[in-house]
Design an enzyme around this catalytic site. Sequence first.
Site, PDB file in Angstrom:
ATOM      1  N   ASP A 270     -22.033 -33.207 -65.191  1.00  0.00           N
ATOM      2  CA  ASP A 270     -22.929 -33.477 -66.207  1.00  0.00           C
ATOM      3  C   ASP A 270     -23.774 -32.094 -66.693  1.00  0.00           C
ATOM      4  OD1 ASP A 270     -25.594 -34.720 -67.489  1.00  0.00           O
ATOM      5  OD2 ASP A 270     -24.468 -36.593 -66.575  1.00  0.00           O
TER       6      ASP A 270
ATOM      7  N   HIS B 143     -21.710 -30.597 -68.978  1.00  0.00           N
ATOM      8  CA  HIS B 143     -22.359 -31.340 -70.480  1.00  0.00           C
ATOM      9  C   HIS B 143     -23.334 -30.160 -70.969  1.00  0.00           C
ATOM     10  CE1 HIS B 143     -21.782 -35.867 -69.509  1.00  0.00           C
ATOM     11  NE2 HIS B 143     -20.608 -35.013 -69.349  1.00  0.00           N
TER      12      HIS B 143
END
Length: 502
Positions: A307, A330
């Site tokens: 993430d 991310h």
Amino acid sequence: MSFFFFLTPPSCSCSSSRFACLIFTVFIFLVSFLINVEGFAPLLHLPHYPAGSPWLSREKVLNVNQLGAKGDGIQDDTDFSFLINVEGFEPLLQLPHSRAAGPRLETGKILYVNDFGAKGDGIQDDTDAFRNAWKIACASITKASIVIPHDKKFLVRPISFAGPCRAKVTVTISGAIIAPKDPEVWHGLNPQKWLYFHGVNHLTVRGNGIINGRGHKWWSQSCKINATNPCEHAPTAIIFHRCQKLRVRDIALINSQRTHIAFTNSFRVVVSGIKMMAPSTSPNTDGLHISSSSRVNIKDSIIRTGDDCISIVGNSSIIRIRNIACGPGHGISVGSLGMGNSWSQVHDVIVDQAFLAHTKNGLRIKTWQGGRGFASQITFQNILMENVSHPLIIDQYYCDSLFPCPNQTLAVKVANISFVAIKGTSATEESVRFACSDSFPCEKLYLEEVQLLSNTGKNTSSYCWQAQGLTSGSVEPPACFSSNGTFIRQQAESGGSALQSF
């Protein structure tokens, strides 16, 4: 002998000064003894720069072993090569030199968890030993150090390390701390916490050891892995809540159940030289999460998770991020902000010198419709990207939900955002996307020296909606701001610096 002759004061020729002469000569002898005694480290350290020294050549010398390379001929060490030589960025990552002997222990009370009954076999529960060692350290009137020895694996259940403490406390992690594999261990406990520090000032957590969340079972139960699963909480590996003057350095965290490290309501935090790693498919495994905190400094670290490498959310300010390697993951995010019509503010953030590789997003600001507050005075500069999807994003329509989010008028205000010296390759044809609110347009956006090509060498595109700003220097893809005009053109028309309006 000539060394002493030239240092002998002229008055030594006088018999009345022979005693002073003797004292001076003895002093010189002692100095030479302190500087060079064979077989002993110098007692008196003088600057010494040998031929080829990086201090003389001004070149940074990085050892790939320091960056996690194994060098065993079996494991893949390719991922660490990008940190060594990146043309035009010198240096992106400056990790401290490793010390074979491990961290130097502080003076004061030293507490080994073994002395409190910890077994360190990775099977027996060592939680009580950690808890009892903390109680003694926190109650000490002199600074105390808790030591987790090397070559041991300590199984620790969910635990709270509560303050305030009477003096400074250091936790030195040389071995491994591992979490229980089975989520059922958290039954009846707060499922969001594993190692929880709260209300502790002047705390240092350091060492060359590992904290392993062993989060595979948690990931398999996530609704992001299987939509038929209920969306439930999972533990953050380490939470620092209401901590001041906190230092975290040189440790490694792997496979957290969810976020690896979170700072909440904390002040004056320094993070350096840490590594965080989890599979790219692991859900919600953010690296560092900053919430309602101020004066946070993060530097010289590697984050490879599933993430956000770093996420900054509501009511945080004066955040400095420097020399970060990010990816997979991310990217680096401000937000999400304004979820559930809440009020949030993030301001005074600088991300300087970072390398993003193979991330699903690059530099992102994300807000929910219906939120209130602002994201302002945020600068991303000196960033290199390799095969990054959606490199630059402002998304005021963020919706991380299984169901469509309703259109709403209110929005978190986004303004005074700068992207300076951003270069690299995009995995998507659209490399810049600024999707802003109709009611609260993005204002005072600034692009300078942005060069984003596709990973095939072709040009990329930009998309803007209700985005107002200026550009300077070469910008590719060309900006699509609703207020047309470059920095130079507006400067000429106004007779002054366009940045004055910022």
